[in-house]
Scaffold this motif. Structure first.
Motif, PDB file in Angstrom:
ATOM      1  N   GLU A 170      -2.000  -2.426  -2.048  1.00  0.00           N
ATOM      2  CA  GLU A 170      -2.123  -2.429  -3.562  1.00  0.00           C
ATOM      3  C   GLU A 170      -0.498  -2.348  -3.861  1.00  0.00           C
ATOM      4  O   GLU A 170      -0.139  -2.799  -4.846  1.00  0.00           O
ATOM      5  CB  GLU A 170      -2.843  -1.170  -4.066  1.00  0.00           C
ATOM      6  CG  GLU A 170      -2.873  -1.262  -5.473  1.00  0.00           C
ATOM      7  CD  GLU A 170      -3.868  -0.144  -5.881  1.00  0.00           C
ATOM      8  OE1 GLU A 170      -4.085   0.042  -7.080  1.00  0.00           O
ATOM      9  OE2 GLU A 170      -3.796   0.843  -5.308  1.00  0.00           O
ATOM     10  N   ASN A 191      -3.583  -7.217  -6.264  1.00  0.00           N
ATOM     11  CA  ASN A 191      -3.619  -5.760  -6.604  1.00  0.00           C
ATOM     12  C   ASN A 191      -4.800  -5.083  -6.971  1.00  0.00           C
ATOM     13  O   ASN A 191      -5.131  -3.948  -6.488  1.00  0.00           O
ATOM     14  CB  ASN A 191      -2.338  -5.763  -7.671  1.00  0.00           C
ATOM     15  CG  ASN A 191      -1.952  -4.356  -8.102  1.00  0.00           C
ATOM     16  OD1 ASN A 191      -2.922  -3.567  -8.457  1.00  0.00           O
ATOM     17  ND2 ASN A 191      -0.653  -4.281  -7.597  1.00  0.00           N
ATOM     18  N   GLY A 202      -6.721  -2.149  -4.935  1.00  0.00           N
ATOM     19  CA  GLY A 202      -6.994  -0.798  -5.654  1.00  0.00           C
ATOM     20  C   GLY A 202      -8.531  -0.540  -5.609  1.00  0.00           C
ATOM     21  O   GLY A 202      -9.047   0.534  -5.428  1.00  0.00           O
TER      22      GLY A 202
END
Length: 87
Positions: A82, A7, A11
């Protein structure tokens, strides 16, 4: 790789691609303006210079928009990863 790492990395990659896309658009706009001015300055006839300048600016602009769209696609994929890894 665990979900939290995926994640955060996705991002970060999405943010980097967003910045690259903005830079491509800014540089493309600057190059289009410079190409337009250069064509007007080089041409002997004003009408021919304006026509050549518009043609050059259009070609540069289309190239910049296509490049921007490609980078935006990668940013979209990174943001999707993400989003999916956050669940």
């Amino acid at each position: 790789m665990d979900r939290q790492t995926l994640n955060s990395r996705a991002g970060t990659v999405g943010g980097i691609y967003g910045i690259i896309a903005a830079v491509i658009l800014i540089l493309g706009a600057i190059a289009a303006v410079i190409g337009f001015i250069q064509a007007i300055v080089i041409a002997d006839d004003v009408f021919a210079g304006i026509l050549a300048g518009l043609f050059a600016a259009l070609a540069i602009g289309v190239s910049a928009i296509v490049s921007w769209a490609g980078v935006q696609m990668f940013a979209l994929v990174a943001r999707y990863i993400e989003w999916r890894s956050a669940e």
